[in-house]
Design an enzyme around this catalytic site. Structure first.
Site, PDB file in Angstrom:
ATOM      1  N   GLY A  46      54.202  60.406  30.195  1.00 61.25           N
ATOM      2  CA  GLY A  46      53.379  59.207  30.353  1.00 61.25           C
ATOM      3  C   GLY A  46      54.000  58.206  31.312  1.00 61.25           C
ATOM      4  O   GLY A  46      53.312  57.627  32.175  1.00 61.25           O
ATOM      5  N   GLY A 140      61.159  64.387  27.649  1.00 67.22           N
ATOM      6  CA  GLY A 140      61.024  65.703  27.024  1.00 67.22           C
ATOM      7  C   GLY A 140      61.036  66.855  28.010  1.00 67.22           C
ATOM      8  O   GLY A 140      61.366  67.982  27.633  1.00 67.22           O
ATOM      9  N   ASN A 144      62.391  70.725  26.983  1.00 69.80           N
ATOM     10  CA  ASN A 144      61.334  71.506  26.336  1.00 69.80           C
ATOM     11  C   ASN A 144      61.237  72.927  26.890  1.00 69.80           C
ATOM     12  O   ASN A 144      61.909  73.289  27.852  1.00 69.80           O
ATOM     13  CB  ASN A 144      59.992  70.761  26.342  1.00 69.80           C
ATOM     14  N   GLU A 386      53.184  80.265  19.025  1.00 72.57           N
ATOM     15  CA  GLU A 386      53.966  80.640  20.192  1.00 72.57           C
ATOM     16  C   GLU A 386      55.036  81.638  19.762  1.00 72.57           C
ATOM     17  O   GLU A 386      55.670  81.456  18.726  1.00 72.57           O
ATOM     18  CB  GLU A 386      54.528  79.335  20.776  1.00 72.57           C
ATOM     19  N   HIS A 471      56.727  68.122  18.571  1.00 68.39           N
ATOM     20  CA  HIS A 471      55.503  67.559  19.150  1.00 68.39           C
ATOM     21  C   HIS A 471      55.048  66.295  18.428  1.00 68.39           C
ATOM     22  O   HIS A 471      53.971  66.276  17.830  1.00 68.39           O
ATOM     23  CB  HIS A 471      54.368  68.579  19.086  1.00 68.39           C
ATOM     24  N   ASN A 509      50.646  73.134  22.596  1.00 67.24           N
ATOM     25  CA  ASN A 509      51.772  72.330  23.073  1.00 67.24           C
ATOM     26  C   ASN A 509      51.212  71.164  23.902  1.00 67.24           C
ATOM     27  O   ASN A 509      50.308  71.357  24.715  1.00 67.24           O
ATOM     28  CB  ASN A 509      52.690  73.191  23.938  1.00 67.24           C
TER      29      ASN A 509
HETATM   30  P1  FAE Z   1      58.788  61.682  26.188  1.00 74.02           P
HETATM   31  O1  FAE Z   1      58.744  62.849  27.094  1.00 74.02           O
HETATM   32  O2  FAE Z   1      59.450  61.826  24.872  1.00 74.02           O
HETATM   33  O3  FAE Z   1      59.484  60.498  27.008  1.00 74.02           O
HETATM   34  C1  FAE Z   1      59.824  59.259  26.440  1.00 74.02           C
HETATM   35  C2  FAE Z   1      61.005  58.714  27.224  1.00 74.02           C
HETATM   36  O4  FAE Z   1      61.184  57.347  26.867  1.00 74.02           O
HETATM   37  C3  FAE Z   1      62.323  59.419  26.926  1.00 74.02           C
HETATM   38  O5  FAE Z   1      62.980  59.713  28.130  1.00 74.02           O
HETATM   39  C4  FAE Z   1      63.101  58.401  26.086  1.00 74.02           C
HETATM   40  O6  FAE Z   1      64.504  58.479  26.282  1.00 74.02           O
HETATM   41  C5  FAE Z   1      62.557  57.090  26.632  1.00 74.02           C
HETATM   42  N1  FAE Z   1      62.617  55.982  25.663  1.00 74.02           N
HETATM   43  C6  FAE Z   1      62.274  56.001  24.370  1.00 74.02           C
HETATM   44  N2  FAE Z   1      62.419  54.767  23.810  1.00 74.02           N
HETATM   45  C7  FAE Z   1      62.884  53.970  24.820  1.00 74.02           C
HETATM   46  C8  FAE Z   1      63.255  52.593  24.867  1.00 74.02           C
HETATM   47  N3  FAE Z   1      63.162  51.797  23.788  1.00 74.02           N
HETATM   48  N4  FAE Z   1      63.714  52.103  26.043  1.00 74.02           N
HETATM   49  C9  FAE Z   1      63.813  52.900  27.137  1.00 74.02           C
HETATM   50  N5  FAE Z   1      63.482  54.221  27.131  1.00 74.02           N
HETATM   51  C10 FAE Z   1      63.016  54.741  25.984  1.00 74.02           C
HETATM   52  O7  FAE Z   1      57.336  61.102  25.905  1.00 74.02           O
HETATM   53  N6  FAE Z   1      55.629  70.379  24.865  1.00 74.02           N
HETATM   54  C11 FAE Z   1      54.879  71.253  25.561  1.00 74.02           C
HETATM   55  O8  FAE Z   1      53.758  70.928  25.975  1.00 74.02           O
HETATM   56  N7  FAE Z   1      55.365  72.520  25.828  1.00 74.02           N
HETATM   57  C12 FAE Z   1      56.586  72.935  25.367  1.00 74.02           C
HETATM   58  O9  FAE Z   1      56.988  74.070  25.624  1.00 74.02           O
HETATM   59  C13 FAE Z   1      57.364  72.027  24.612  1.00 74.02           C
HETATM   60  N8  FAE Z   1      58.559  72.397  24.100  1.00 74.02           N
HETATM   61  C14 FAE Z   1      59.362  71.446  23.500  1.00 74.02           C
HETATM   62  C15 FAE Z   1      60.652  71.795  23.121  1.00 74.02           C
HETATM   63  C16 FAE Z   1      61.511  70.816  22.626  1.00 74.02           C
HETATM   64  C17 FAE Z   1      62.907  71.190  22.197  1.00 74.02           C
HETATM   65  C18 FAE Z   1      61.059  69.466  22.501  1.00 74.02           C
HETATM   66  C19 FAE Z   1      61.968  68.392  21.980  1.00 74.02           C
HETATM   67  C20 FAE Z   1      59.782  69.128  22.863  1.00 74.02           C
HETATM   68  C21 FAE Z   1      58.911  70.107  23.367  1.00 74.02           C
HETATM   69  N9  FAE Z   1      57.627  69.799  23.776  1.00 74.02           N
HETATM   70  C22 FAE Z   1      56.854  70.715  24.420  1.00 74.02           C
HETATM   71  C23 FAE Z   1      57.073  68.449  23.564  1.00 74.02           C
HETATM   72  C24 FAE Z   1      57.021  67.612  24.840  1.00 74.02           C
HETATM   73  O10 FAE Z   1      58.267  67.630  25.489  1.00 74.02           O
HETATM   74  C25 FAE Z   1      56.602  66.187  24.455  1.00 74.02           C
HETATM   75  O11 FAE Z   1      55.311  66.270  23.889  1.00 74.02           O
HETATM   76  C26 FAE Z   1      56.563  65.264  25.639  1.00 74.02           C
HETATM   77  O12 FAE Z   1      57.823  65.168  26.254  1.00 74.02           O
HETATM   78  C27 FAE Z   1      56.103  63.875  25.215  1.00 74.02           C
HETATM   79  O13 FAE Z   1      55.876  63.120  26.370  1.00 74.02           O
HETATM   80  P2  FAE Z   1      55.856  61.536  26.313  1.00 74.02           P
HETATM   81  O14 FAE Z   1      55.520  61.025  27.654  1.00 74.02           O
HETATM   82  O15 FAE Z   1      55.014  61.111  25.173  1.00 74.02           O
END
Ligand code: FAE
Length: 532
Positions: A46, A140, A144, A386, A471, A509
């Site tokens: 996002g 993430g 991921n 998966e 997720h 996912n």
């Molecule tokens: P996200 O990617 O979590 O980014 C949020 C960012 O904001 C991070 O870098 C944080 O460090 C940062 N942040 C948080 N709080 C603060 C703050 N207070 N101040 C400054 N920075 C902050 O959010 N999804 C798939 O579709 N396919 C996959 O194969 C898949 N595998 C996964 C495997 C693992 C091990 C994990 C953990 C997740 C996986 N996911 C997968 C989920 C996916 O990575 C996740 O849905 C997205 O990353 C979420 O995206 P957002 O933009 O919501």
């Protein structure tokens, strides 16, 4: 789809390299003003989409990211550590790793002692649920499995009925897939390579139970993976790398959206900055207070960032916490009661099956899943499972799965003034709904193949791990805590662009959905709100 490397990407990649080489925490133009026109919190899907589209529109944008920049090699010549030999780079300020699989053959051989550091994977623990998230420039995308799945249209519309599905499937899903560099494995290679034997075995067992499997696209470069297999490229997916970062092959956001955002020349990323509070000034602008931490986690400076417009991309947990705190402390009292509600783990459940001795899954396994058991059209028990790797370098006869069930249960976050943090109201009975659905599917597979579950993987002889999720979704649901375009109700000029918009479940996912929704929001906001 291979993402086109534009001049903008190259400029941005150059900025990332310079920052890494000099050990800077600020990436981008050196003279960026502290009071940018827009402020983005978080560099996950996002946040990255918001940063690029703001930068392209000529808006001076500062991005705050609590994690580190991951492109400087350590003394071992690698940026990330491997899953088999985790070190301080693996997890966010821990003394011991907390991998999803607790044990193997009941032995505590998976987790290792490490020294505290702003490592790339975090596990946020609530009472009955823990949530894995990525930390660092790319969120993430750094940790991921890269599975890039566009949801089924019917379920997307059921979850987000106010979003124009025609427009999503015509414009924003294709745009997200192209920008993320989504590609698919060559089916001929899949059928012959030892690295996906584990998927083929699971496919065979699913077929015996009358179940369909489907290939799943990924952002890992399959051309690169084939070169790894041929021995002409350094191994990453074939070298056991994934949850603590991939040193090669993966098109994480720092190589796609964020590189392009920096390349606009209008975007600056401040790393190791944790946004803590948001307030609104009399003139309608916003101020975000952020703590800058050092590599030991100590707060070395507290800074205030002013902005005309604020884009929250801190993920389901991060964004919800910031808004809940702002509402409950009176900083943004007009926020809706819906902030904190509608959270879910996307029905995640992990399980393992024990195969017969003749059904070997292979000592060599790629870490990138490429196939799922697709029983989503089963009206009695829709599940997408998966087929996950378990790359130990030894034959172990385990078939591992991450099932995505359609659990209708939802949790609520509450602000806790005593800790200035949030609690998650989600209980074990709510997780049980996911486990029961997964069990119905895998009981069928076990029955037809005369196989059993593995009891040694998740601790306590459990066969289903329903107490963690990869997720996290919801907390500031689209059309409830925000309007239909992510504009936060009660805080004009504040937007949500991340997974907190998705109401707890999307059936697959989630990152393609999060990216596509962010594209939709940004296109509307730039056309409408910035034109005013
Ligand atoms: P996200 O990617 O979590 O980014 C949020 C960012 O904001 C991070 O870098 C944080 O460090 C940062 N942040 C948080 N709080 C603060 C703050 N207070 N101040 C400054 N920075 C902050 O959010 N999804 C798939 O579709 N396919 C996959 O194969 C898949 N595998 C996964 C495997 C693992 C091990 C994990 C953990 C997740 C996986 N996911 C997968 C989920 C996916 O990575 C996740 O849905 C997205 O990353 C979420 O995206 P957002 O933009 O919501």
């Amino acid at each position: 789809m291979t993402p086109k490397l534009t001049r903008r990407h190259l400029l941005g990649l150059g900025a990332l390299q310079t920052a890494a080489a000099l050990g800077l925490t600020r990436i981008g133009r050196a003279n960026a003003p502290e009071h940018g026109t827009a402020l983005v919190v978080g560099t996950g899907y996002g946040g990255a989409v918001a940063a690029l589209r703001l930068g392209e529109a000529g808006i001076r944008t500062t991005v705050l990211e609590m994690g580190a920049l991951w492109n400087r090699s350590g003394p071992d010549g690698r940026v990330f550590c491997s899953t088999a030999a985790p070190d301080h780079r693996s997890m966010w300020f821990r003394t011991r790793t907390e991998a999803p699989l607790a044990t193997f053959l009941w032995l505590d051989v998976v987790n290792k002692n490490i020294s505290p550091y702003p490592g790339v994977l975090d596990r946020v623990r609530f009472a009955d649920m823990s949530v894995f998230v990525g930390r660092g420039v790319g969120g993430g995308s750094l940790v991921n499995g890269g599975m890039a799945v566009t949801p089924q249209r019917a379920y997307f519309s059921e979850m987000l009925p106010h979003v124009d599905a025609d427009e999503m499937y015509r414009t924003y899903f294709p745009r997200a897939n192209a920008m993320l560099g989504v590609n698919s494995i060559d089916p001929a290679w899949f059928e012959t390579t030892e690295w996906y034997r584990f998927s083929r075995v699971s496919r065979k067992h699913a077929a015996r139970a009358g179940l369909r499997t489907t290939f799943v696209p990924n952002v890992y470069d399959f051309g690169y993976m084939q070169r790894e297999a041929a021995g002409t490229a350094v191994r990453s997916a074939l070298g056991g790398e994934v949850i603590y970062g991939n040193n090669h092959g993966k098109r994480s956001l720092d190589r796609t959206y964020l590189a392009a955002a920096l390349g606009t020349g209008n975007v600056t990323i401040e790393t190791l900055h944790r946004a803590r509070a948001v307030r609104r000034e009399r003139d309608g602008t916003y101020v975000v207070t952020a703590d800058r931490i050092d590599l030991a986690g100590k707060v070395v400076e507290t800074r205030e960032f002013g902005c005309e417009r604020l884009f929250l991309g801190a993920g389901s947990l991060g964004t919800t916490e910031l808004l809940l705190r702002a509402r409950e402390t009176g900083a943004l009292p007009g926020l809706s009661d819906e902030v904190g509600r509608g959270w879910g783990p996307n029905g995640n459940v992990m399980t393992g099956r024990a195969n017969h001795l003749w059904d070997t899954v292979g000592a060599n396994q790629s870490t990138m899943p490429v196939m799922g058991i697709d029983d989503r059209d089963n009206p009695d028990n829709p599940v997408f499972a998966e087929i996950a790797p378990l790359p130990t370098g030894l034959e172990h006869w385990v078939s591992l799965y991450l099932a995505i069930t359609r659990n209708p249960e939802r949790g609520t976050f509450r602000y806790d003034p005593a800790t200035d943090g949030v609690r998650l109201d989600w209980n074990r009975a709510q997780s049980q709904v996911s486990a029961a659905s997964a069990k119905r599917l895998f009981d069928r597979i076990n029955a037809r193949n005369a196989t059993i579950y593995r009891y040694d993987l998740f601790g306590g002889n459990r066969t289903f791990a329903d107490d963690f999720t990869y997720h996290p979704l919801g907390g500031c649901v689209l059309g409830r805590a925000t309007d239909d375009y992510g504009r936060v109700r009660g805080a004009p000029g504040v937007y949500v662009t991340d997974g907190s918009l998705v109401p707890g479940s999307i059936g697959v996912n989630p990152f393609v959905t999060i990216t596509a929704l962010a594209e939709r929001t940004m296109s509307r906001v730039i056309a409408e709100d910035y034109a005013r």
